[in-house]
Design a protein around this motif. Sequence first.
Motif, PDB file in Angstrom:
ATOM      1  N   GLN A  24     -37.012 -12.735  -4.508  1.00 43.90           N
ATOM      2  CA  GLN A  24     -37.397 -13.367  -3.022  1.00 43.90           C
ATOM      3  C   GLN A  24     -36.611 -13.807  -2.342  1.00 43.90           C
ATOM      4  N   ALA A  25     -35.318 -13.147  -3.431  1.00 45.31           N
ATOM      5  CA  ALA A  25     -33.954 -13.145  -1.900  1.00 45.31           C
ATOM      6  C   ALA A  25     -33.638 -12.118  -1.571  1.00 45.31           C
ATOM      7  N   TRP A  26     -33.789 -11.229  -2.136  1.00 46.12           N
ATOM      8  CA  TRP A  26     -33.443  -9.323  -2.075  1.00 46.12           C
ATOM      9  C   TRP A  26     -35.295  -8.953  -1.608  1.00 46.12           C
ATOM     10  N   LEU A  27     -35.957  -9.236  -1.884  1.00 44.51           N
ATOM     11  CA  LEU A  27     -37.615  -9.485  -1.357  1.00 44.51           C
ATOM     12  C   LEU A  27     -37.451  -9.744   0.585  1.00 44.51           C
ATOM     13  N   PHE A  28     -36.573 -10.955   0.631  1.00 45.67           N
ATOM     14  CA  PHE A  28     -36.923 -11.375   1.726  1.00 45.67           C
ATOM     15  C   PHE A  28     -35.767 -10.387   2.896  1.00 45.67           C
ATOM     16  N   ALA A  29     -34.425 -10.197   1.892  1.00 41.88           N
ATOM     17  CA  ALA A  29     -33.698  -9.259   2.823  1.00 41.88           C
ATOM     18  C   ALA A  29     -33.824  -8.203   2.816  1.00 41.88           C
ATOM     19  N   SER A  30     -35.068  -6.856   2.019  1.00 43.97           N
ATOM     20  CA  SER A  30     -35.819  -6.351   1.996  1.00 43.97           C
ATOM     21  C   SER A  30     -36.224  -5.244   3.344  1.00 43.97           C
ATOM     22  N   PHE A  31     -37.266  -6.739   3.343  1.00 49.57           N
ATOM     23  CA  PHE A  31     -38.534  -6.873   3.748  1.00 49.57           C
ATOM     24  C   PHE A  31     -37.898  -7.124   5.395  1.00 49.57           C
ATOM     25  N   LEU A  32     -37.365  -8.317   5.978  1.00 56.79           N
ATOM     26  CA  LEU A  32     -36.587  -8.187   6.777  1.00 56.79           C
ATOM     27  C   LEU A  32     -35.907  -6.787   7.256  1.00 56.79           C
ATOM     28  N   VAL A  33     -35.309  -6.430   6.893  1.00 64.77           N
ATOM     29  CA  VAL A  33     -34.463  -4.910   7.575  1.00 64.77           C
ATOM     30  C   VAL A  33     -35.707  -4.201   7.995  1.00 64.77           C
ATOM     31  N   MET A  34     -36.794  -4.094   6.869  1.00 63.39           N
ATOM     32  CA  MET A  34     -37.440  -3.172   7.243  1.00 63.39           C
ATOM     33  C   MET A  34     -38.342  -3.595   8.406  1.00 63.39           C
ATOM     34  N   TYR A  35     -38.727  -5.313   8.215  1.00 66.19           N
ATOM     35  CA  TYR A  35     -39.603  -5.161   9.726  1.00 66.19           C
ATOM     36  C   TYR A  35     -39.113  -4.927  11.038  1.00 66.19           C
ATOM     37  N   LEU A  36     -37.384  -5.495  11.216  1.00 66.35           N
ATOM     38  CA  LEU A  36     -36.102  -5.034  12.178  1.00 66.35           C
ATOM     39  C   LEU A  36     -36.745  -3.649  12.492  1.00 66.35           C
TER      40      LEU A  36
END
Length: 309
Positions: A24-36
């Motif tokens: 969940q931690a690395w998914l959060f970081a990955s999806f946040l970057v992709m969203y931005l």
Amino acid sequence: MLRGNQSHMTEFLLLGLTNDPKQQAWLFASFLVMYLVNVIGNLVIIAAIWGDAHLHTPMYFFLSNLSLVDICFTTVIVPQMLVNLLAQRKTILFAQCLAQMYFFVAFGITDSFLLAAMAIDRYVAICNPLRYTTTMSPRRCHLMVTASWVVSHLHSLAHTVLMGRLSFCGPNVIHHFFCDVQPLLTLSCSDTSVNELLAFTEGSFVIMSPFIFIVVSYVYITRAVLRAPSGGGRYKVFSTCGSHLMVVALFYGTIISVYIRPSSTYSVTKDRVVTVIYTVVTPMLNPFIYSLRNKDMKWALRKLIRKTE
């Protein structure tokens, strides 16, 4: 519309992509970057188009609208997903779930209609260049975009109204990271045959009709290009259309695999992964696909960067 359902089910539990805290931690970081990247990239595309008078043409008018819809499309899904990746209790209220489903369906279908409008624009420009100015007039382009939004939202409203009339009295666990049509139908304890009929018939129509327009347009475009005597002219046309075809392939390849089939074949694990591609990855890639393969967009982006310095 919601009164009868709320007495049985007031909220749903979204399981998301994983229950593993480390993942969940690395998914959060990955999806946040992709969203931005998605939001910033598409906003830059819109700013570059509206800031350069040379790009005030039908093709770039449709592209700016596509970028706007891509931002809205992912904003409906990703922020809620990011919250759930960090939250202990991953719940969503019934009304919020229906609202998320409504906007997801509406923006997704608007995307497909805009891709069809862009294909029609390329067809007229290449196959009927002498009539391009009159055929793709500003008024007609605005009508095409308006029709895309209206038809999409009417279709989504029909889905939402029918979903709101169903009873949800059993498990409230959605094996997905957002409120999609099929996962919700599997939780209903009432007859969903009308919903499934709408999803498979009218749903197939609003998804496949734009796709058919795109395919037919490119059949005529390919035929016209192959008849052209100049090899340089062929390369220029295929280069111009290549970006659009890449986006169409990414978008429809995933959409069709999930939605154009009976609900009995729905697979939680497989379709969840495919859904990530067209809800997060494809909208993020669109700005790069259009800007890196397009000389006009590169020039407009350079002008935009010089203005901000």
